[in-house]
Design a protein around this motif. Structure first.
Motif, PDB file in Angstrom:
ATOM      1  N   UNK A 313       0.860  -1.181   0.000  1.00 50.13           N
ATOM      2  CA  UNK A 313       0.000   0.000   0.000  1.00 50.13           C
ATOM      3  C   UNK A 313       0.901   1.238   0.000  1.00 50.13           C
ATOM      4  N   UNK A 314       0.309   2.413   0.105  1.00 53.33           N
ATOM      5  CA  UNK A 314       1.127   3.635   0.156  1.00 53.33           C
ATOM      6  C   UNK A 314       1.795   3.821   1.517  1.00 53.33           C
ATOM      7  N   UNK A 315       1.418   3.012   2.533  1.00 45.53           N
ATOM      8  CA  UNK A 315       2.023   3.152   3.857  1.00 45.53           C
ATOM      9  C   UNK A 315       3.191   2.179   4.004  1.00 45.53           C
ATOM     10  N   UNK A 316       4.274   2.610   4.635  1.00 42.46           N
ATOM     11  CA  UNK A 316       5.439   1.732   4.769  1.00 42.46           C
ATOM     12  C   UNK A 316       5.096   0.451   5.525  1.00 42.46           C
ATOM     13  N   UNK A 317       5.590  -0.668   5.021  1.00 43.19           N
ATOM     14  CA  UNK A 317       5.414  -1.989   5.647  1.00 43.19           C
ATOM     15  C   UNK A 317       3.958  -2.438   5.749  1.00 43.19           C
ATOM     16  N   UNK A 318       3.049  -1.777   5.045  1.00 36.47           N
ATOM     17  CA  UNK A 318       1.636  -2.205   5.068  1.00 36.47           C
ATOM     18  C   UNK A 318       1.268  -2.739   3.687  1.00 36.47           C
ATOM     19  N   UNK A 319       0.813  -3.973   3.668  1.00 35.28           N
ATOM     20  CA  UNK A 319       0.423  -4.655   2.430  1.00 35.28           C
ATOM     21  C   UNK A 319      -1.067  -5.002   2.496  1.00 35.28           C
TER      22      UNK A 319
END
Ligand code: NAD
Length: 470
Positions: A313-319
């Protein structure tokens, strides 16, 4: 303890990711609010296929004269079909539980909520360690869990359209209600002639329930090859299923459905009312985003989580994987997305993308429809020069032997320049069982001369893929 990966949702995306990351030796925690297996195993693919198989046995027994078989006093017991369905589901769910156990993956049963950095910090939990390592915090059943990576696999739920009279109406079912029902409805109106709608139409029709399908678009199964769909439409209408296309549901009152614009070969009306025992609404599904509110910068598109080619996703470490990404709502897409996401987290080389151009899909009507790749309409809109090869399934000896009175169809969309296979679209039993061969071809960009060298077993219906290019 800090986990390498926290997964929210234990459907095909979540449990596949959990197994793969655990197998790689990582500490994984998975949160599931109901049962492992998600929609697919519990209230989707598997229960419908179990019931459809029972219905097909009954239907075949009562339509066996064409094969020289007469069966008298054939009956079915819907409660027994339901019981068998429940046992099949239970065994498969237990299998997933055992696999995750074997890999020492922690499974927590409960509703998980992602905490915002400020909520976490108020509890002395920090999003970054002194070494700069990131953490996410997830709360479930009053406990807080910490993980380096977050994978959102929260799936989707049935969409309830804003039709007056639909909410809190005991006559209105969604697919989950229909699967749970202990008794068959006396008659049913199905709103939405998509995949769910047509599979339930098949189930009820084969068990003798009068079925009406109301579809807003000019055709049922609007995303599939129109020629293939027309064969199903003709057969189902001839068999007595009332299929109304280009039809709008204005309102529902009790068991009455007011429709407008109805069009079928036998009727054309501007506004009328239909009545049935139950009304099944199957007009698509929407991503589940509950519990993720703290991720307020998470990029969404039309209510689904935006991901890149590696499910980031656009957030780090978030899939995110599966239906919640709104890409293609199919269990096999979800599990492949999970493999890709975990591969990316583990920095596996080479990084692999998903071949979205070669995702097979099946509609379990009778006959089945199976397809992979683009249709000729899609090739046209993409300005790809193409040619179409097509044959009735009756060119296969096995099909002839086992499908009395059916013609079926197999179509292949081929790149006119380099002769690579771009799409295959079939109707006829059991095309679900050989569409994977076409997926290989599309995935690997096989050309017609390459496909000619593939030997198909005789006699099988799969030979149609050879006949069509011969
Ligand atoms: P769908 O998108 O396949 O079909 C919904 C249908 O409802 C469409 O044809 C649409 O035109 C119609 N529609 C929308 N609003 C309407 C209205 N107000 N009145 C009448 N018709 C209306 O969605 P679905 O059938 O609900 O299935 C949901 C998801 O689950 C899909 O992505 C589907 O692929 C997946 N699924 C797959 C399988 C399988 O692989 N065999 C089986 C079941 C579901």
């Amino acid at each position: 303890m800090k986990y390498f990966l926290a997964i929210i949702g234990g459907g095909p995306a979540g449990y596949t990711a959990a197994e793969k990351a655990s197998k790689a030796g990582k500490d994984v925690i998975l949160f599931e609010q109901t049962a492992l297996g998600g929609t697919c195993l519990n209230v989707g693919c598997i229960p419908t296929k179990s019931l459809l198989y029972g219905a097909k046995q009954f239907y075949n027994a009562t339509h066996a004269q064409k094969y020289g078989v007469t069966a008298e006093n054939v009956a079915f017991d819907f409660a027994a079909m339901q019981k068998r369905k429940t046992i099949v589901v239970r065994k498969l769910v237990a299998g997933i539980k055992a696999r995750l156990n074997n890999e020492h993956c922690t499974v927590v049963n409960g509703f998980a909520t992602v905490l915002s950095p400020s909520e976490s910090e108020a509890n002395g939990l920090y999003s970054f360690s002194e070494q700069g390592e990131r953490s996410y915090f997830v709360e479930c059943n009053g406990e807080t869990y910490e993980a380096e990576n977050l994978l959102i696999c929260t799936g989707s739920t049935n969409f309830v359209p804003p039709i007056p009279g639909i909410k809190d109406n005991p006559a209105v079912w969604d697919s989950t209600d229909a699967l749970a029902a202990t008794e068959l409805p006396e008659s049913i109106i199905i709103v939405g002639g998509g995949v769910i709608g047509m599979e339930f139409a098949t189930l009820y029709h084969e068990l003798g329930v009068p079925v009406t399908v109301i579809e807003a678009m000019p055709t049922i199964l609007p995303n599939l090859d129109p020629e293939v769909v027309q064969i199903l439409l003709d057969k189902y209408r001839k068999a007595g299923i009332n299929i109304l296309t280009s039809t709008k549901v204005e309102s529902i009152e009790g068991n009455n459905v007011t429709i407008s614009g109805a069009s079928s070969p036998t009727s054309s009306t501007s506004s009328t009312s239909l009545t049935s025992d139950k009304i099944l609404v199957s007009v698509g599904r929407r991503a589940n985003l509950q519990g993720l509110e703290a991720l307020n910068d998470l990029e969404l598109n039309r209510g689904a989580i935006v991901v890149d080619d590696f499910m980031k996703t656009n957030l780090p470490n978030v899939y995110a994987c599966g239906d919640v990404t709104g890409k293609i709502m199919l269990a096999h897409v979800a599990s492949r997305q999970a493999e890709v996401a975990v591969g990316r987290m583990l920095k596996q080389i080479p990084l692999q993308r998903i071949a979205y151009n070669a995702i097979p899909s099946v509609v379990y009507t009778n006959p089945e429809i199976a397809s992979v790749g683009i249709t000729e309409q899609q090739a046209e809109s993409m300005s790809i020069p193409f040619e179409v090869r097509k044959l009735p399934m009756t060119f296969s000896g096995r099909f002839m032997a086992e499908n009395e009175g059916e013609t079926g169809l197999c179509k292949m969309v081929v790149d006119a320049k380099n002769k690579s296979i771009l799409g295959v679209h079939c109707i006829g039993n059991p095309c679900s069982e050989f569409i994977a061969a076409a997926s290989f071809a599309v995935r690997n960009g096989y050309t017609i001369p390459e496909m000619e060298q593939v030997v198909f077993p005789h006699p099988t219906v799969s030979e149609i893929l050879h006949e069509i290019i011969a």
